[in-house]
Design an enzyme around this catalytic site. Structure first.
Site, PDB file in Angstrom:
ATOM      1  N   GLY A 102      -5.062   4.595  12.446  1.00  0.00           N
ATOM      2  CA  GLY A 102      -3.762   5.054  12.366  1.00  0.00           C
ATOM      3  C   GLY A 102      -3.003   4.320  13.623  1.00  0.00           C
ATOM      4  N   SER A 103      -2.217   4.494  14.220  1.00  0.00           N
ATOM      5  CA  SER A 103      -1.246   3.458  15.122  1.00  0.00           C
ATOM      6  C   SER A 103      -1.983   3.462  16.395  1.00  0.00           C
ATOM      7  CB  SER A 103       0.143   4.447  15.530  1.00  0.00           C
ATOM      8  OG  SER A 103       0.996   4.447  14.407  1.00  0.00           O
ATOM      9  N   LEU A 104      -3.301   3.903  16.525  1.00  0.00           N
ATOM     10  CA  LEU A 104      -4.122   3.434  17.593  1.00  0.00           C
ATOM     11  C   LEU A 104      -4.134   1.892  17.433  1.00  0.00           C
ATOM     12  CD1 LEU A 104      -7.408   5.006  18.806  1.00  0.00           C
ATOM     13  CD2 LEU A 104      -7.241   2.737  18.323  1.00  0.00           C
ATOM     14  N   LYS A 106      -2.391  -0.479  16.819  1.00  0.00           N
ATOM     15  CA  LYS A 106      -1.324  -1.138  17.322  1.00  0.00           C
ATOM     16  C   LYS A 106      -1.546  -1.917  18.439  1.00  0.00           C
ATOM     17  CE  LYS A 106       3.210   1.317  15.842  1.00  0.00           C
ATOM     18  NZ  LYS A 106       2.522   2.326  14.863  1.00  0.00           N
ATOM     19  N   TYR A 199       9.995   5.431  19.094  1.00  0.00           N
ATOM     20  CA  TYR A 199       8.989   4.935  18.308  1.00  0.00           C
ATOM     21  C   TYR A 199       9.493   4.589  16.889  1.00  0.00           C
ATOM     22  CZ  TYR A 199       4.132   4.682  17.020  1.00  0.00           C
ATOM     23  OH  TYR A 199       2.834   4.258  16.689  1.00  0.00           O
TER      24      TYR A 199
END
Length: 501
Positions: A102-104, A106, A199
């Site tokens: 997931g957004s980890l 980024k 966000y």
């Protein structure tokens, strides 16, 4: 922070954080030790203590599987799988199980943009219109740095109406990158660039498209060429439902109180740069080790990445967000972290750079139930007691409000129609499934246990947000409810309790 399919009434209303935002690092952390021999392994007693906690918290969260990595200066001292990577086959999680981050992920994209900036191929302070000719007038003052820091003010693409059937970003349809960029450009702007933090996954979708436009490579191919392959991160790659991927875990969501396979999305939305990476806790050790020193980026780029972005008013954004990372503190110790969620997976990477300690946790359960960030907090505290979060004390409460909210929670869990309890415009719709989900989220015996106020965010207008610990000692959850000034409910949720140890 998460990238996920939204819509459950039980979504967490409030993310627990500890401490205050730390001052920015003046330079990158010290170089990692030269060899694993210099790092003392965790004792068997400490490992057993972590095992007991992780297994208990998995049961509380109802997570099918979990992978945990603990690293000292990038050297693994614990890498272990718990539970099942695939429930249907009974396949266990191991340290080489591939989980969606997931957004980890980024942070990988942010590092790529900073790398391109070092090479003079991207200007962080340039208007994004330099790279996006389709940019509307409202983006005239949006810079690449605004995209990296979520301060752009561009419109969000991932609301239920936009991603549902017939929406401009229907998750079940394929789009080209140019089509995605044009559709995002057509969204109304939300605020003046650089004046607020909000966000927004669209920021990183655009950054992924920018990488291709500058390099000629899809963002995942570029990441592999400049980071993953050189670091030996052979299991880390962009998601694909079509490719044969060894050791791939299955993602799960909870619906009507029962486990279900993750929802299907088109290949497009499993390849955007806002959070579509597979990795393992083994590969994340290699990444963590590279974050020490200047193997990935220059000290100046590291400083930018790990410094809360400054808004136009001259103050750092209140969230403490840098470029692809949150920067805050626990018990006075600097903490750099990011969470993620997508398609039945949740994740966290939590670094305490001044202690040389990092904890990564991957889970194959959606974010309405899975909270690997809370697990990482306690695991870090079991390794380094000085970063163990303090227990939340009981706060003075309004007995009448507490009684009313307990009755509301009881009625919600039985699946009653709560329309009269909600404020107009709250978006509440009666759904018996929400009651079943709530019952699944609450611990057994909660009705006979105390309900204790642990967070009080009352407002002068009479509204506020309140968090209660519910359930028997050692098996509690947090019930959080937002109240409008009228006293009616604006939203509520049940989440894992960070005080379970």
């Amino acid at each position: 922070m998460s990238r996920m399919i939204k819509g459950l009434a039980l979504a967490v209303l409030m993310t627990a954080t500890a401490g205050s935002h730390a001052a920015a690092a003046d330079s990158a952390a010290a170089s990692a030790p030269a060899s694993q021999a210099q790092i003392a392994p965790l004792s068997s007693a400490r490992q057993a203590e972590i095992d007991r906690y992780v297994l208990a918290e998995m049961a509380r969260q109802r997570a099918p599987g979990l992978a945990v990595g603990v690293y000292r200066h990038g050297v693994p001292v614990l890498m272990k799988g718990y539970g099942l990577a695939d429930v249907e086959w009974g396949a266990p999680v191991a340290s080489d199980t591939r989980m969606q981050t997931g957004s980890l992920g980024k942070q990988f994209v942010a590092a790529a943009i900073l790398k391109l900036a070092e090479e003079g191929r991207v200007d962080l302070d340039a208007p994004v219109a330099r790279y996006f000719p389709e940019a509307p007038r409202g983006w005239a003052d949006v810079t690449v740095a605004n995209l990296l820091s979520h301060t752009s003010g561009i419109g969000a693409y991932d609301g239920d109406k936009l991603t549902g059937p017939g929406g401009a970003f229907d998750y079940r349809k394929d789009f080209t990158e140019d089509q995605l960029a044009a559709a995002i450009a057509a969204l109304p702007t939300e605020f003046e660039p650089g004046t607020r933090w909000s966000y927004n996954n669209a920021n990183y979708v655009l950054l992924g498209i920018l990488i291709r436009r500058v390099t000629g490579q899809p963002y995942g191919d570029y990441l592999n060429a400049v980071f993953f392959a050189p670091l030996g991160m052979s299991a880390t790659r962009v998601i694909s439902d079509a490719d044969i991927i060894p050791r791939r875990a299955s993602g799960y969501e909870m619906h009507d109180g029962a486990l279900r396979n993750q929802a299907w999305v088109s290949p497009t939305f499993n390849a955007t740069a806002d959070g579509t990476i597979y990795s393992t806790v083994e590969d994340m050790a290699r990444w963590d080790r590279a974050l020490y020193g200047d193997a990935l980026l220059s000290p100046e780029s590291m400083r930018k990445m790990w410094t809360p972005f400054v808004l136009k008013d001259g103050k750092p954004n209140a969230q403490g967000y840098g470029f692809g990372w949150n920067i805050n503190a626990v018990n006075g110790q600097r903490r750099i972290m990011h969470n993620g969620a997508w398609q039945g997976f949740t994740s966290t990477m939590t670094r305490y750079p001044d202690l040389g300690l990092t904890v990564v946790v991957f889970a194959n359960l959606d974010s309405s139930y899975g909270r690997p960030d809370l697990i990482a907090r306690v695991v870090a505290g079991l390794v380094e007691p000085e970063v163990m979060p303090s227990l939340s004390p009981a706060l003075p409460d309004d007995p009448a409000r507490a009684e009313r909210l307990r009755a509301f929670l009881d009625r919600a869990a039985t699946g009653e129609d709560l329309t009269q309890d909600f404020s107009p415009g709250s978006g509440y719709r009666p759904d018996p499934g929400h009651g079943r989900d709530l019952t699944a989220a609450l611990p057994e015996g909660w009705r006979d246990a105390p309900m204790t106020l642990v967070r009080d965010l009352s407002r002068p207008d009479g509204g506020g947000r309140y968090s209660y610990r519910v359930g028997p000692v050692g098996n509690t959850r947090l019930f959080t409810v937002a109240l409008a000034p009228s006293g009616r409910v604006a939203g509520y949720g049940v989440a894992a309790d960070p005080d379970n140890r």
